[in-house]
Design a protein around this motif. Structure first.
Motif, PDB file in Angstrom:
ATOM      1  N   ILE A 251       0.838  -1.209   0.000  1.00 27.95           N
ATOM      2  CA  ILE A 251       0.000   0.000   0.000  1.00 27.95           C
ATOM      3  C   ILE A 251       0.867   1.250   0.000  1.00 27.95           C
ATOM      4  O   ILE A 251       0.569   2.241  -0.678  1.00 27.95           O
ATOM      5  CB  ILE A 251      -0.961   0.005   1.203  1.00 27.95           C
ATOM      6  CG1 ILE A 251      -1.898  -1.198   1.142  1.00 27.95           C
ATOM      7  CG2 ILE A 251      -1.786   1.296   1.215  1.00 27.95           C
ATOM      8  CD1 ILE A 251      -2.874  -1.270   2.308  1.00 27.95           C
ATOM      9  N   GLY A 252       1.969   1.203   0.761  1.00 31.60           N
ATOM     10  CA  GLY A 252       2.863   2.352   0.776  1.00 31.60           C
ATOM     11  C   GLY A 252       3.435   2.656  -0.591  1.00 31.60           C
ATOM     12  O   GLY A 252       3.532   3.823  -0.997  1.00 31.60           O
ATOM     13  N   LEU A 253       3.797   1.628  -1.337  1.00 28.95           N
ATOM     14  CA  LEU A 253       4.306   1.829  -2.691  1.00 28.95           C
ATOM     15  C   LEU A 253       3.184   2.276  -3.635  1.00 28.95           C
ATOM     16  O   LEU A 253       3.385   3.128  -4.504  1.00 28.95           O
ATOM     17  CB  LEU A 253       4.936   0.532  -3.210  1.00 28.95           C
ATOM     18  CG  LEU A 253       6.197   0.061  -2.490  1.00 28.95           C
ATOM     19  CD1 LEU A 253       6.613  -1.322  -2.988  1.00 28.95           C
ATOM     20  CD2 LEU A 253       7.336   1.056  -2.676  1.00 28.95           C
ATOM     21  N   GLU A 254       2.015   1.702  -3.440  1.00 31.36           N
ATOM     22  CA  GLU A 254       0.867   2.029  -4.285  1.00 31.36           C
ATOM     23  C   GLU A 254       0.521   3.513  -4.198  1.00 31.36           C
ATOM     24  O   GLU A 254       0.140   4.135  -5.196  1.00 31.36           O
ATOM     25  CB  GLU A 254      -0.328   1.189  -3.839  1.00 31.36           C
ATOM     26  CG  GLU A 254      -1.605   1.430  -4.633  1.00 31.36           C
ATOM     27  CD  GLU A 254      -2.768   0.647  -4.045  1.00 31.36           C
ATOM     28  OE1 GLU A 254      -3.166  -0.354  -4.654  1.00 31.36           O
ATOM     29  OE2 GLU A 254      -3.269   1.033  -2.956  1.00 31.36           O
TER      30      GLU A 254
ATOM     31  N   THR B 216     -16.462  -4.042  -5.388  1.00 27.52           N
ATOM     32  CA  THR B 216     -17.527  -3.418  -4.604  1.00 27.52           C
ATOM     33  C   THR B 216     -17.393  -3.826  -3.139  1.00 27.52           C
ATOM     34  O   THR B 216     -16.740  -4.828  -2.814  1.00 27.52           O
ATOM     35  CB  THR B 216     -18.915  -3.855  -5.095  1.00 27.52           C
ATOM     36  OG1 THR B 216     -19.036  -5.277  -4.888  1.00 27.52           O
ATOM     37  CG2 THR B 216     -19.130  -3.525  -6.553  1.00 27.52           C
ATOM     38  N   PRO B 217     -18.023  -3.082  -2.212  1.00 28.72           N
ATOM     39  CA  PRO B 217     -17.970  -3.460  -0.793  1.00 28.72           C
ATOM     40  C   PRO B 217     -18.463  -4.886  -0.538  1.00 28.72           C
ATOM     41  O   PRO B 217     -17.851  -5.623   0.250  1.00 28.72           O
ATOM     42  CB  PRO B 217     -18.878  -2.424  -0.130  1.00 28.72           C
ATOM     43  CG  PRO B 217     -18.780  -1.224  -1.013  1.00 28.72           C
ATOM     44  CD  PRO B 217     -18.695  -1.778  -2.404  1.00 28.72           C
ATOM     45  N   ALA B 218     -19.549  -5.290  -1.201  1.00 28.38           N
ATOM     46  CA  ALA B 218     -20.096  -6.638  -0.982  1.00 28.38           C
ATOM     47  C   ALA B 218     -19.116  -7.705  -1.454  1.00 28.38           C
ATOM     48  O   ALA B 218     -18.925  -8.731  -0.792  1.00 28.38           O
ATOM     49  CB  ALA B 218     -21.426  -6.791  -1.710  1.00 28.38           C
ATOM     50  N   TYR B 219     -18.477  -7.472  -2.583  1.00 28.41           N
ATOM     51  CA  TYR B 219     -17.494  -8.419  -3.137  1.00 28.41           C
ATOM     52  C   TYR B 219     -16.292  -8.532  -2.193  1.00 28.41           C
ATOM     53  O   TYR B 219     -15.808  -9.636  -1.900  1.00 28.41           O
ATOM     54  CB  TYR B 219     -17.065  -7.923  -4.510  1.00 28.41           C
ATOM     55  CG  TYR B 219     -16.217  -8.868  -5.333  1.00 28.41           C
ATOM     56  CD1 TYR B 219     -16.785  -9.684  -6.307  1.00 28.41           C
ATOM     57  CD2 TYR B 219     -14.828  -8.897  -5.180  1.00 28.41           C
ATOM     58  CE1 TYR B 219     -16.003 -10.519  -7.100  1.00 28.41           C
ATOM     59  CE2 TYR B 219     -14.041  -9.733  -5.960  1.00 28.41           C
ATOM     60  CZ  TYR B 219     -14.636 -10.539  -6.910  1.00 28.41           C
ATOM     61  OH  TYR B 219     -13.843 -11.361  -7.693  1.00 28.41           O
TER      62      TYR B 219
ATOM     63  N   ASP C  53     -11.506  -6.964  12.136  1.00 26.39           N
ATOM     64  CA  ASP C  53     -10.352  -6.764  11.262  1.00 26.39           C
ATOM     65  C   ASP C  53     -10.771  -6.817   9.793  1.00 26.39           C
ATOM     66  O   ASP C  53     -10.248  -6.070   8.964  1.00 26.39           O
ATOM     67  CB  ASP C  53      -9.299  -7.836  11.529  1.00 26.39           C
ATOM     68  CG  ASP C  53      -8.567  -7.615  12.843  1.00 26.39           C
ATOM     69  OD1 ASP C  53      -8.620  -6.479  13.359  1.00 26.39           O
ATOM     70  OD2 ASP C  53      -7.959  -8.572  13.364  1.00 26.39           O
ATOM     71  N   ALA C  54     -11.704  -7.704   9.487  1.00 26.09           N
ATOM     72  CA  ALA C  54     -12.185  -7.809   8.112  1.00 26.09           C
ATOM     73  C   ALA C  54     -12.862  -6.513   7.676  1.00 26.09           C
ATOM     74  O   ALA C  54     -12.671  -6.039   6.549  1.00 26.09           O
ATOM     75  CB  ALA C  54     -13.144  -8.988   7.976  1.00 26.09           C
ATOM     76  N   GLU C  55     -13.635  -5.909   8.560  1.00 24.60           N
ATOM     77  CA  GLU C  55     -14.296  -4.636   8.231  1.00 24.60           C
ATOM     78  C   GLU C  55     -13.273  -3.536   8.044  1.00 24.60           C
ATOM     79  O   GLU C  55     -13.417  -2.677   7.171  1.00 24.60           O
ATOM     80  CB  GLU C  55     -15.292  -4.256   9.330  1.00 24.60           C
ATOM     81  CG  GLU C  55     -16.620  -5.000   9.243  1.00 24.60           C
ATOM     82  CD  GLU C  55     -17.372  -4.689   7.947  1.00 24.60           C
ATOM     83  OE1 GLU C  55     -17.151  -3.611   7.358  1.00 24.60           O
ATOM     84  OE2 GLU C  55     -18.174  -5.533   7.516  1.00 24.60           O
TER      85      GLU C  55
ATOM     86  N   VAL D  69     -10.154   0.006   4.230  1.00 24.80           N
ATOM     87  CA  VAL D  69      -8.876   0.374   3.623  1.00 24.80           C
ATOM     88  C   VAL D  69      -8.942   0.210   2.104  1.00 24.80           C
ATOM     89  O   VAL D  69      -8.518   1.091   1.357  1.00 24.80           O
ATOM     90  CB  VAL D  69      -7.727  -0.489   4.196  1.00 24.80           C
ATOM     91  CG1 VAL D  69      -6.449  -0.291   3.379  1.00 24.80           C
ATOM     92  CG2 VAL D  69      -7.462  -0.129   5.654  1.00 24.80           C
ATOM     93  N   ARG D  70      -9.500  -0.910   1.640  1.00 28.02           N
ATOM     94  CA  ARG D  70      -9.559  -1.131   0.186  1.00 28.02           C
ATOM     95  C   ARG D  70     -10.447  -0.088  -0.488  1.00 28.02           C
ATOM     96  O   ARG D  70     -10.117   0.410  -1.575  1.00 28.02           O
ATOM     97  CB  ARG D  70     -10.066  -2.536  -0.119  1.00 28.02           C
ATOM     98  CG  ARG D  70     -10.051  -2.868  -1.608  1.00 28.02           C
ATOM     99  CD  ARG D  70     -10.150  -4.348  -1.868  1.00 28.02           C
ATOM    100  NE  ARG D  70      -9.011  -5.073  -1.295  1.00 28.02           N
ATOM    101  CZ  ARG D  70      -8.818  -6.379  -1.429  1.00 28.02           C
ATOM    102  NH1 ARG D  70      -9.661  -7.106  -2.133  1.00 28.02           N
ATOM    103  NH2 ARG D  70      -7.772  -6.960  -0.880  1.00 28.02           N
ATOM    104  N   LEU D  71     -11.558   0.257   0.125  1.00 30.67           N
ATOM    105  CA  LEU D  71     -12.449   1.262  -0.463  1.00 30.67           C
ATOM    106  C   LEU D  71     -11.764   2.626  -0.522  1.00 30.67           C
ATOM    107  O   LEU D  71     -11.930   3.373  -1.493  1.00 30.67           O
ATOM    108  CB  LEU D  71     -13.745   1.353   0.345  1.00 30.67           C
ATOM    109  CG  LEU D  71     -14.659   0.125   0.282  1.00 30.67           C
ATOM    110  CD1 LEU D  71     -15.861   0.304   1.209  1.00 30.67           C
ATOM    111  CD2 LEU D  71     -15.128  -0.118  -1.146  1.00 30.67           C
ATOM    112  N   GLU D  72     -10.993   2.944   0.502  1.00 38.89           N
ATOM    113  CA  GLU D  72     -10.285   4.223   0.492  1.00 38.89           C
ATOM    114  C   GLU D  72      -9.197   4.227  -0.578  1.00 38.89           C
ATOM    115  O   GLU D  72      -8.958   5.234  -1.235  1.00 38.89           O
ATOM    116  CB  GLU D  72      -9.687   4.513   1.869  1.00 38.89           C
ATOM    117  CG  GLU D  72      -9.136   5.912   1.998  1.00 38.89           C
ATOM    118  CD  GLU D  72      -8.969   6.370   3.433  1.00 38.89           C
ATOM    119  OE1 GLU D  72      -8.366   7.442   3.636  1.00 38.89           O
ATOM    120  OE2 GLU D  72      -9.441   5.664   4.345  1.00 38.89           O
TER     121      GLU D  72
END
Length: 282
Positions: free
Chosen positions: A101-104, A124-127, A142-144, A149-152
């Motif tokens: 993520i830092g490199l991304e 998507t959030p559901a996926y 932790d999953a939430e 993080v992925r959505l951001e």
């Protein structure tokens, strides 16, 4: 200057190694000159050791750098110790993925091939929830956090300074049912929208494609500064592999070129996505 702690740390390591090699000294010789071990110098140059501004000061005086370069590198050392926004989510982001993520966050281009699941930046959030809850041993909280993080992270694709992004996804990623048919229909509808963002190119590699390189999923990250070489990233279930050597990057770039040559055009890929979306709606 690099924009994330990980990228700053990486840039600092490259610069320290470059300075030592220009001096003609070995790690052991540098260590002896500043009363350190040679292994400490090696760790600094490979990004495996925390570099303090005082360490940079000592090395720059040994290498007789300019005051301007010394202050720049000391600034990198200070800022490399800060935490990225994604790290506040704690165990929601595994340590090995923090590096990616830092490199991304600093990358100016992405070349990604996915053979099993759709690209994370297009999910998507559901996926995402289905992937994290069904495919990992994460605690629900932790999953939430991982979902947030992925959505951001996805917001980068819609910004004015979005990186140049090129995805090649196997047809299997469209047909592998994650969750249920409703989740997949909504996911493919979203995919069709993101695929038309100005900075995004998406191609689908169909089952009946001509001969193409056989490889697992991978990402090639490019950076705006020429001093920062490209990185090839491959992830696993519990760890990741980062390849920075020129020959690695060259071979994966060649593989990606072969994959996109065998894939459908962006327009035909969109038509396939829309066609499969209708199948999920039945």
């Amino acid at each position: 200057m690099a924009g994330s702690p990980t990228a700053r740390r990486r840039r600092l390591s490259f610069e320290l190694k470059r300075l030592r090699e220009s001096s003609g000294m070995t790690c052991a010789q540098v260590g002896a000159a500043v009363d350190w071990s040679g292994s400490k110098v090696n760790r600094m140059e490979t990004g495996h050791g925390r570099v303090q501004p005082s360490d940079v000061e000592a090395l720059c005086r040994l290498y007789e750098t300019t005051d301007e370069l010394r202050e720049f590198l000391k600034s990198l050392a200070r800022q490399a110790k800060t935490k990225g926004w994604w790290q506040v989510h704690g165990t929601g982001v595994p340590e090995w993925f923090n590096i990616y993520i830092g490199l991304e966050q600093e990358a100016s281009s992405f070349r990604q091939y996915q053979c099993e699941i759709l690209p994370g930046l297009m999910q998507t959030p559901a996926y995402i929830r289905e992937l994290h809850f069904a495919g990992s041993h994460m605690k629900p909280d932790d999953a939430e956090r991982a979902v947030r993080v992925r959505l951001e992270r996805q917001q980068m694709l819609a910004g004015e300074d979005a990186p140049d992004t090129w995805f090649v996804a196997s047809e299997a990623t469209l047909r592998n049912v994650i969750g249920d048919r409703t989740v997949m229909r909504e996911q493919l509808e979203h995919l069709a929208v993101v695929a038309q963002f100005p900075a995004v190119t998406l191609q689908v590699l169909p089952f009946d494609a001509s001969t193409y390189p056989l490889t697992g999923s991978f990402t090639i990250l490019g950076f705006p500064d020429q001093e920062d070489p490209d990185v090839v990233y491959r992830d696993g279930i519990t760890d990741a592999t980062y390849l920075e050597g020129e020959h690695h990057v060259r071979e994966y770039t060649r593989a990606f070129d072969g994959l996109r040559a065998a894939a459908l055009s962006p327009q035909r890929s969109l038509q396939m996505i829309q066609s499969i979306t209708k199948e999920y709606a039945r």
